[in-house]
Design an enzyme around this catalytic site. Structure first.
Site, PDB file in Angstrom:
ATOM      1  N   HIS A  36     -23.183 137.814  43.236  1.00 23.71           N
ATOM      2  CA  HIS A  36     -23.796 136.748  44.030  1.00 23.71           C
ATOM      3  C   HIS A  36     -23.357 135.354  43.577  1.00 23.71           C
ATOM      4  O   HIS A  36     -23.924 134.360  44.005  1.00 23.71           O
ATOM      5  CB  HIS A  36     -25.326 136.846  44.042  1.00 23.71           C
ATOM      6  N   ALA A 127     -21.738 151.923  49.618  1.00 21.80           N
ATOM      7  CA  ALA A 127     -21.871 152.183  48.186  1.00 21.80           C
ATOM      8  C   ALA A 127     -21.641 150.941  47.341  1.00 21.80           C
ATOM      9  O   ALA A 127     -21.595 151.029  46.118  1.00 21.80           O
ATOM     10  CB  ALA A 127     -20.892 153.275  47.760  1.00 21.80           C
ATOM     11  N   SER A 132     -16.108 147.352  53.894  1.00 20.43           N
ATOM     12  CA  SER A 132     -15.906 146.397  54.996  1.00 20.43           C
ATOM     13  C   SER A 132     -14.694 145.509  54.737  1.00 20.43           C
ATOM     14  O   SER A 132     -13.845 145.316  55.627  1.00 20.43           O
ATOM     15  CB  SER A 132     -17.160 145.543  55.184  1.00 20.43           C
ATOM     16  N   ASP A 176     -14.662 139.872  47.787  1.00 20.55           N
ATOM     17  CA  ASP A 176     -14.228 141.215  48.148  1.00 20.55           C
ATOM     18  C   ASP A 176     -12.813 141.206  48.712  1.00 20.55           C
ATOM     19  O   ASP A 176     -11.968 142.028  48.346  1.00 20.55           O
ATOM     20  CB  ASP A 176     -15.190 141.819  49.172  1.00 20.55           C
ATOM     21  N   TYR A 228     -30.214 140.077  51.199  1.00 20.72           N
ATOM     22  CA  TYR A 228     -29.003 139.352  50.833  1.00 20.72           C
ATOM     23  C   TYR A 228     -29.056 137.933  51.384  1.00 20.72           C
ATOM     24  O   TYR A 228     -28.810 136.957  50.664  1.00 20.72           O
ATOM     25  CB  TYR A 228     -27.776 140.100  51.353  1.00 20.72           C
TER      26      TYR A 228
END
Length: 386
Positions: A36, A127, A132, A176, A228
């Site tokens: 985060h 998971a 994505s 990511d 989130y």
């Protein structure tokens, strides 16, 4: 990868009755530490894993896009001129959102053809391993080549983030996509999410006889809704009340002032971010100076911070972490956005079976869903798959 690539080619041929022009791959990722912090302009330290999403793709002679996936019989069909965030929904928002986002980063979508694409993957969905972003990056790399766009990897990371933020509606950062695009074998990506400067740092797990065990709890989470987004809003509120544009402008020395300025919940949210940024820096420094055996306590401290200050863990994740540590893991933490997904444990190869057996027994004793346990290694980033 050859098996997955072959499967994607076969799926493309079955759906579209022709051969693809090529197959492209992008890996999922594990975030070793730095949770985060990305959307707070902070530091993260993920690595690409040896599980990937592949897309078999071929251009068309018209301006129609058709997208299929191995996990559904649907064929999503849309005109290139119709691709906007408002027109997208469901799983196809990930690949089609990339099409729209490429246009936002300068691709002339009036001058390119449509395409057919078939997507397959061995990245577990839900998971916390960024299935994505793997889709987004595989599609962006494929279209960059097929359409001749000439975009670099850092730009494609921003393309994927924009697609996820605006087309999918998930308020995620750039970590990511950066890991999926920039990763290298047996190394992690030390990423400054403000400047987007990235440095590849050797991990040395193999030489040290260590493996990273992933414990997929099967507790589902959805980033586009719920906790989130609430945590991100808390961070933005805390930054405003502390008089800065981003929590990156603060560090652990500001915690005393934050405690006096903020309500208790907001303070704890901010404390996680500031201490997590420091843990990323400490992990990189420790790897360089002492090696991977010495980073375990930092991983575990990260989990405690997410559990107690950011409050994004769940009982299954806590059980996985606590049990792995008790059975001999060097360090363990939940990974990903939280509220489900996976935990990771850094384990000596000689103790892998004992740690795995202990986790399975603990979940059975609590009548939790049996977790999937598997090891991952740091892998190269997105590329052509054949």
């Amino acid at each position: 990868m050859s098996e997955l690539s072959t499967r994607a080619r076969a799926g493309f041929t079955e759906r579209f009755t022709r051969e693809p022009a090529g197959v492209w791959r992008a890996p999922g990722r594990v975030n070793l530490i730095g949770e985060h912090t990305d959307y707070n302009d902070g530091f993260v330290f993920p690595f690409a894993i040896d599980r990937s999403t592949v897309v078999a793709l071929a251009p068309r002679e018209d301006r129609i896009i058709q997208v299929t996936t191995a996990y559904t019989d649907d064929i999503v069909r849309i005109g290139l001129d119709e691709v906007t965030p408002a027109a997208l929904a469901g799983w196809s928002a990930y690949p089609l959102g990339v099409v729209w986002a490429l246009g936002e980063f300068g691709a002339d979508l009036t001058a390119v053809p449509g395409f057919d694409a078939h997507i397959d993957s061995d990245v577990p969905i839900g998971a916390g391993l960024s299935s994505s972003a793997a889709i987004e990056c595989a599609v962006s790399v494929a279209l960059t080549e097929v359409w001749g766009l000439g975009l670099d990897r850092q730009t494609l990371a921003r393309v994927g983030q924009l697609a996820e933020n605006k087309a999918v509606g998930a308020p995620t950062g750039i970590m990511d996509q950066s890991a999926s695009l920039l990763g290298m074998k047996d190394a992690a990506v030390f990423l400054d999410c403000r400047s987007l400067d990235a440095e590849v740092i050797p991990l040395g797990f193999e030489a040290a006889g260590l493996v990273l065990l992933v414990i997929n709890t099967h507790v589902s989470h959805a980033h586009a809704t719920g906790g989130y987004a609430d945590r991100r809003a808390s961070c933005e509120r805390g930054a405003r009340e502390m008089g800065v544009s981003s929590l990156r402008d603060l560090d652990v020395d500001d915690l005393d002032r934050a405690a006096r300025t903020l309500d208790d919940v907001t303070f704890r949210r901010i404390r996680h971010i500031l201490t997590e940024n420091q843990r990323v820096l400490d992990t990189v420094r420790t790897l360089r100076l002492e090696g991977p055996e010495a980073i375990g306590a930092l991983l575990t401290a990260s989990h405690l911070s997410m559990r107690d200050d950011f409050e994004i863990s769940v009982p299954e994740l806590d059980l996985a972490v606590d049990t792995a540590l008790a059975a001999g893991a060097i360090g363990a933490r939940m990974t990903g956005g939280g509220f489900g997904g996976a935990a990771i444990a850094l384990v000596r190869v000689a103790e892998l079976s004992a740690v795995s057996d202990a986790v399975l027994a603990a979940f059975a004793a609590q009548n939790f869903t049996t977790p999937d346990l598997f090891t991952v290694t740091a892998a190269d980033g997105a590329s052509g798959a054949d």
